[in-house]
Design a protein around this motif. Structure first.
Motif, mmCIF file in Angstrom:
data_model
loop_
_atom_site.group_PDB
_atom_site.id
_atom_site.type_symbol
_atom_site.label_atom_id
_atom_site.label_comp_id
_atom_site.label_asym_id
_atom_site.label_seq_id
_atom_site.Cartn_x
_atom_site.Cartn_y
_atom_site.Cartn_z
ATOM 1 N N SER A 188 33.766 107.780 -35.087
ATOM 2 C CA SER A 188 32.359 107.937 -34.719
ATOM 3 C C SER A 188 32.166 109.161 -33.832
ATOM 4 C CB SER A 188 31.879 106.688 -33.981
ATOM 5 O OG SER A 188 32.052 105.533 -34.775
ATOM 6 N N ASP A 199 17.553 95.015 -35.278
ATOM 7 C CA ASP A 199 18.349 94.025 -36.003
ATOM 8 C C ASP A 199 19.637 94.657 -36.512
ATOM 9 O OD1 ASP A 199 16.727 91.507 -36.145
ATOM 10 O OD2 ASP A 199 15.259 92.915 -36.977
ATOM 11 N N ARG A 200 20.734 93.902 -36.403
ATOM 12 C CA ARG A 200 22.021 94.381 -36.895
ATOM 13 C C ARG A 200 22.715 93.233 -37.620
ATOM 14 N NH1 ARG A 200 25.044 97.798 -32.308
ATOM 15 N NH2 ARG A 200 25.542 99.190 -34.042
ATOM 16 N N SER A 201 23.004 93.453 -38.889
ATOM 17 C CA SER A 201 23.698 92.453 -39.690
ATOM 18 C C SER A 201 25.199 92.539 -39.435
ATOM 19 C CB SER A 201 23.428 92.706 -41.172
ATOM 20 O OG SER A 201 24.079 93.898 -41.600
ATOM 21 N N ARG A 230 27.426 93.263 -41.538
ATOM 22 C CA ARG A 230 27.880 94.475 -42.209
ATOM 23 C C ARG A 230 27.555 95.713 -41.382
ATOM 24 N NH1 ARG A 230 31.697 96.171 -44.804
ATOM 25 N NH2 ARG A 230 31.547 94.278 -46.115
ATOM 26 N N ASP A 231 26.373 95.737 -40.757
ATOM 27 C CA ASP A 231 26.012 96.861 -39.900
ATOM 28 C C ASP A 231 27.033 97.039 -38.770
ATOM 29 O OD1 ASP A 231 23.672 97.345 -41.344
ATOM 30 O OD2 ASP A 231 22.448 96.086 -40.019
ATOM 31 N N LEU A 232 27.427 95.925 -38.163
ATOM 32 C CA LEU A 232 28.362 95.986 -37.042
ATOM 33 C C LEU A 232 29.734 96.461 -37.492
ATOM 34 C CD1 LEU A 232 27.363 92.688 -35.202
ATOM 35 C CD2 LEU A 232 26.641 95.010 -34.673
ATOM 36 N N ASP A 263 30.450 98.263 -40.107
ATOM 37 C CA ASP A 263 30.365 99.682 -40.466
ATOM 38 C C ASP A 263 30.312 100.569 -39.225
ATOM 39 O OD1 ASP A 263 30.422 99.032 -43.130
ATOM 40 O OD2 ASP A 263 28.263 99.267 -43.454
ATOM 41 N N ALA A 264 29.554 100.128 -38.226
ATOM 42 C CA ALA A 264 29.395 100.943 -37.010
ATOM 43 C C ALA A 264 30.702 101.049 -36.239
ATOM 44 C CB ALA A 264 28.310 100.345 -36.123
ATOM 45 N N TRP A 265 31.477 99.978 -36.242
ATOM 46 C CA TRP A 265 32.677 99.938 -35.405
ATOM 47 C C TRP A 265 33.967 100.043 -36.207
ATOM 48 C CZ3 TRP A 265 30.068 95.186 -32.831
ATOM 49 C CH2 TRP A 265 29.044 95.632 -31.974
#
Length: 432
Positions: free
Chosen positions: A33, A364-366, A368-370, A372-374
């Motif tokens: 990141s 909002d964070r699903s 999958r979002d988390l 992908d972000a981490w």
């Protein structure tokens, strides 16, 4: 002096980097990141700010040791603040219990649920005293060898008793079982697959309390990022490690896909399944899936809550209230698990906490979002029975020169244990 490459700039990577640099190694930190911190970061919108992941921790000595062993004491950098309440639990029958951070106060709190329940609760917590001492001496504070654990540790980790079975045996009152099992359930585990010894969390919370950082837990990552500069760590953000380069059974570099960084030692502080060389060694593991998350900015009057409230039911909802907000406003984070067939705020309203009218912003964070972000699950490895503890890597790995830290490594997920994983790696690598 060894050339050390740390893969991953979350808490484990930051802690490993500053420890190894203080030991005299030449450390390079690689992070996919553009920013450091991972789950120990923050989310910001419209003047509100929320901790992206953890909002508190236990075992404050782990943080103190990290700062002391990497330079200046933590007291010169951050304010570690004890919390009077670990969390509040609200049950489907309308009853509730606020769990304080001390034994005597817990007796009184649980006795309000029913006569004698306080004693039953603290007796359950005390039953983990020997478990904690064995784990501390043989597993948490020294690098362990999965193939040759001590006799006490082998007996503990080899037990077939599950946390589900123990709680059903110990507690006739379902509410106490819900409280005791919550930490594992909140991380996505099925208690029928969690070893009974993992219930030691209740003991840790009572003995060492709950702690937060003034200004938000993300400040812990900020302080460690600053310390990277103090310790001379080379930081490369926006850089993805594709695999490890191994020659004659020993790591020699990290492959960046067209380029590589030479290394004598590599610390993998991400999910090892992301690196093909290590993936085959953890192919039996699965990640624990994060919850659905909603960060809320609220204006007007909102219910006064402790820093964390658990609303038991299906779905399971967890409300965290410690975000930063403009004057006269509040910042909440809501986690949801289970049958989320409706919007979480509507589910929250059905539980008696209706804040929909005062909502002015929302992020909002699903799951999958988390992820992908981490670059992976911050909750580490899913419990799939007693064998899971041996399927995690760390601090050593089957590849010479490669070590593992973080939620997916020994001793597991959660800020205290991730911090301990970095300390174990530093011990295993040793001074320059």
């Amino acid at each position: 002096m060894a050339r050390v490459v740390v893969v991953g700039g979350g808490y484990a990577g930051l802690a490993s980097s500053v420890r190894l640099a203080k030991l005299g190694h030449d450390v390079t930190l690689l992070e996919r990141s553009p920013t450091l911190g991972g789950a120990l970061g923050r989310v910001e919108a419209d003047g509100f700010a929320w901790d992206a992941g953890p909002t508190w921790t236990t075992l404050p000595a782990v943080v103190r040791d990290l700062f002391r062993k990497s330079g200046r004491p933590v007291e010169r950098e951050l304010d570690l603040v004890p919390l009077d309440v670990v969390r509040e639990h609200r049950f489907a029958d309308g009853t509730r219990v606020t769990v304080p951070a001390t034994r005597a106060a817990q007796v009184a709190a649980f006795d309000e649920l029913g006569p004698g329940l306080g004693r039953r609760w603290v007796d359950h917590v005390a039953s983990y005293t020997d478990t904690w001492e064995t784990l501390r001496r043989e597993y948490l504070e020294v690098p362990w060898e999965a193939a040759a654990p001590s006799r006490p540790l082998a007996a503990l980790l080899g037990s077939r008793e599950t946390l589900h079975r123990r709680l059903r045996k110990v507690f006739r009152d379902e509410r106490l079982a819900l409280v005791a099992g919550h930490p594992a359930v909140a991380e996505g585990h099925d208690l029928r697959n969690v070893p009974a010894w993992a219930g030691v969390t209740a003991y840790v919370e009572q003995r060492f309390g709950a702690w937060t950082v003034e200004g938000g837990m993300a400040r812990l990552a900020d302080a460690l990022a600053d310390r990277l500069g103090t310790r001379g760590v080379t930081v490369r953000t926006g850089t993805t490690a594709r695999d490890l380069v191994v020659r004659e059974g020993r790591v020699v570099a990290v492959d960046l896909g067209g380029d590589q960084v030479d290394a004598d030692v590599v610390v993998v502080a991400v999910d090892p399944r992301l690196l093909p060389t290590l993936a085959r060694h953890v192919e039996r593991t699965m990640p624990a899936i994060p919850p659905v998350v909603a960060h809320l900015g609220l204006e007007g009057e909102v219910p006064h809550l402790p820093h964390e409230v658990v609303l038991h039911g299906d779905p399971l909802l967890v409300v965290r209230t410690g975000g930063r907000a403009p004057d006269g406003a509040s910042a909440w984070t809501v986690h949801g698990r289970g049958r989320l067939a409706e919007d979480m705020l509507r589910a929250l309203a059905r539980q008696g906490l209706d804040v929909r009218a005062g909502m002015v912003t929302r992020v909002d964070r699903s799951p999958r979002d988390l992820v992908d972000a981490w670059n992976g699950s911050p909750l580490g490895v899913l419990w799939q029975g007693r064998a899971t503890v041996r399927q995690r890597l760390g601090p050593t790995t089957p590849v010479a020169g490669v070590f593992a830290a973080g939620a997916h490594a020994t001793p597991g997920a959660g800020l205290p244990y991730v911090g301990l994983s970095a300390a174990l790696v530093a011990q295993a690598v040793g001074p320059a």
